[in-house]
Scaffold this active site. Structure first.
Site, PDB file in Angstrom:
ATOM      1  CG  ASN A  44      -0.277  -0.015   2.506  1.00 43.02           C
ATOM      2  OD1 ASN A  44       0.668   0.752   2.719  1.00 43.02           O
ATOM      3  ND2 ASN A  44      -0.702  -0.879   3.417  1.00 43.02           N
ATOM      4  N   GLY A  77      -3.292  -9.200   4.025  1.00 41.24           N
ATOM      5  CA  GLY A  77      -3.047 -10.051   2.853  1.00 41.24           C
ATOM      6  C   GLY A  77      -1.591 -10.466   2.696  1.00 41.24           C
ATOM      7  CG  ASP A 106       1.989  -5.107   2.466  1.00 45.13           C
ATOM      8  OD1 ASP A 106       3.215  -5.280   2.352  1.00 45.13           O
ATOM      9  OD2 ASP A 106       1.471  -3.997   2.669  1.00 45.13           O
TER      10      ASP A 106
HETATM   11  N1  AR6 Z   1       1.424 -16.155  -2.436  1.00 45.93           N
HETATM   12  C1  AR6 Z   1       0.873 -15.786  -3.620  1.00 45.93           C
HETATM   13  N2  AR6 Z   1      -0.262 -15.039  -3.706  1.00 45.93           N
HETATM   14  C2  AR6 Z   1      -0.842 -14.652  -2.554  1.00 45.93           C
HETATM   15  C3  AR6 Z   1      -0.337 -14.996  -1.274  1.00 45.93           C
HETATM   16  C4  AR6 Z   1       0.850 -15.785  -1.248  1.00 45.93           C
HETATM   17  N3  AR6 Z   1       1.425 -16.135  -0.093  1.00 45.93           N
HETATM   18  N4  AR6 Z   1      -1.156 -14.464  -0.326  1.00 45.93           N
HETATM   19  C5  AR6 Z   1      -2.131 -13.808  -0.980  1.00 45.93           C
HETATM   20  N5  AR6 Z   1      -1.949 -13.927  -2.318  1.00 45.93           N
HETATM   21  P1  AR6 Z   1      -3.709  -8.924  -1.356  1.00 45.93           P
HETATM   22  P2  AR6 Z   1      -4.148  -6.431  -2.868  1.00 45.93           P
HETATM   23  C6  AR6 Z   1      -2.750 -13.366  -3.415  1.00 45.93           C
HETATM   24  O1  AR6 Z   1      -4.999  -8.813  -0.616  1.00 45.93           O
HETATM   25  O2  AR6 Z   1      -5.470  -6.912  -3.351  1.00 45.93           O
HETATM   26  C7  AR6 Z   1      -2.815  -5.188   1.970  1.00 45.93           C
HETATM   27  O3  AR6 Z   1      -3.459  -4.798   3.155  1.00 45.93           O
HETATM   28  C8  AR6 Z   1      -4.216 -13.113  -3.132  1.00 45.93           C
HETATM   29  O4  AR6 Z   1      -4.963 -14.312  -3.323  1.00 45.93           O
HETATM   30  O5  AR6 Z   1      -2.530  -9.369  -0.588  1.00 45.93           O
HETATM   31  O6  AR6 Z   1      -3.179  -5.900  -3.859  1.00 45.93           O
HETATM   32  C9  AR6 Z   1      -1.853  -4.116   1.472  1.00 45.93           C
HETATM   33  O7  AR6 Z   1      -1.196  -3.459   2.536  1.00 45.93           O
HETATM   34  C10 AR6 Z   1      -4.552 -12.065  -4.172  1.00 45.93           C
HETATM   35  O8  AR6 Z   1      -4.881 -12.694  -5.411  1.00 45.93           O
HETATM   36  O9  AR6 Z   1      -3.297  -7.518  -2.037  1.00 45.93           O
HETATM   37  C11 AR6 Z   1      -2.777  -3.201   0.720  1.00 45.93           C
HETATM   38  O10 AR6 Z   1      -3.431  -2.297   1.590  1.00 45.93           O
HETATM   39  C12 AR6 Z   1      -3.220 -11.305  -4.358  1.00 45.93           C
HETATM   40  O11 AR6 Z   1      -2.228 -12.083  -3.703  1.00 45.93           O
HETATM   41  C13 AR6 Z   1      -3.797  -4.142   0.126  1.00 45.93           C
HETATM   42  O12 AR6 Z   1      -3.802  -5.305   0.962  1.00 45.93           O
HETATM   43  C14 AR6 Z   1      -3.218  -9.903  -3.779  1.00 45.93           C
HETATM   44  O13 AR6 Z   1      -3.972  -9.897  -2.582  1.00 45.93           O
HETATM   45  C15 AR6 Z   1      -3.406  -4.569  -1.257  1.00 45.93           C
HETATM   46  O14 AR6 Z   1      -4.454  -5.332  -1.781  1.00 45.93           O
END
Ligand code: AR6
Length: 188
Positions: free
Chosen positions: A27, A35, A37
């Protein structure tokens, strides 16, 4: 003759894959969140966290669509590219262009640190609720069209954890034929 660049699709936890640069779905603060991050900050450890705090102080974080680099700490990588994707609102807020920028700026940063192998998650498709089909088309389209510009990067790995999103990537990639690329889909 130029070596063909590689695109690989794997269904895996991105934090387990050894690469030169791992892309984080960050973010604007760069200070961690939920998530992926959260998992990346937790596994990378204190030195990486400190580097993010420094970037936050120095640059005020990172605008949406941009990317910043830190060390990867305890992850099996050298660098983390913290890319900030857009939050999906209704599609009328430049979301597609911003997602495209997040991928291309992440690649620019990865090439700057001379990363050969770069792994990407599906940016914005979790907490930020970007529609998965459109996000995959933008991710793959941006990477494929810009990869020839980067002299150091020779492999991009799309690391997709959830099965519906993996299916989307598989469908797109299995229909692509580009003689300049070697496209591999890991069977699950
Ligand atoms: N390996 C691969 N993919 C993953 C993993 C993993 N270990 N864990 C999750 N995903 P997200 P965003 C996938 O929510 O939508 C945070 O709070 C998940 O299934 O991590 O970009 C940040 O600080 C999804 O398809 O990120 C921001 O505020 C993808 O990774 C916000 O979330 C991204 O999911 C960013 O949101």
């Amino acid at each position: 003759m130029n070596k063909r660049k590689k695109i690989l699709l794997v269904r895996e936890d991105i934090t387990k894959l050894a690469v030169d640069a791992i892309v984080n779905s960050a973010n604007k603060s760069l200070l961690g969140g939920g998530g992926l991050d959260y998992v990346i900050h937790k596994k990378a450890g204190l030195l990486m966290k400190q580097a993010c705090i420094e970037l936050n102080k120095l640059k005020g974080g990172c605008p949406t669509g941009q990317a910043e680099v830190t060390i990867a700490g305890d992850l099996p990588a050298q660098y983390i590219i913290h890319a900030v994707g857009p939050r999906w609102l209704n599609g009328d807020h430049n979301e597609a262009d911003l997602l495209c920028s997040a991928y291309s700026n992440a690649l620019i940063k990865a090439n700057e640190v001379r990363a050969k192998k770069v792994s990407f998650p599906s940016i914005s498709t979790g907490v930020y609720a970007f529609p998965k089909q459109l996000a995959a088309e933008i991710a793959i389209g941006t990477v494929l069209s810009t990869l020839p510009n980067y002299s150091f990067i020779d492999e991009v790995v799309f690391v997709i954890k959830d099965s519906d999103n993996y299916q989307i990537y598989q469908n797109i990639l299995s229909n692509l034929h580009d003689e300049h690329l070697e496209i591999k889909i890991e069977k699950t």
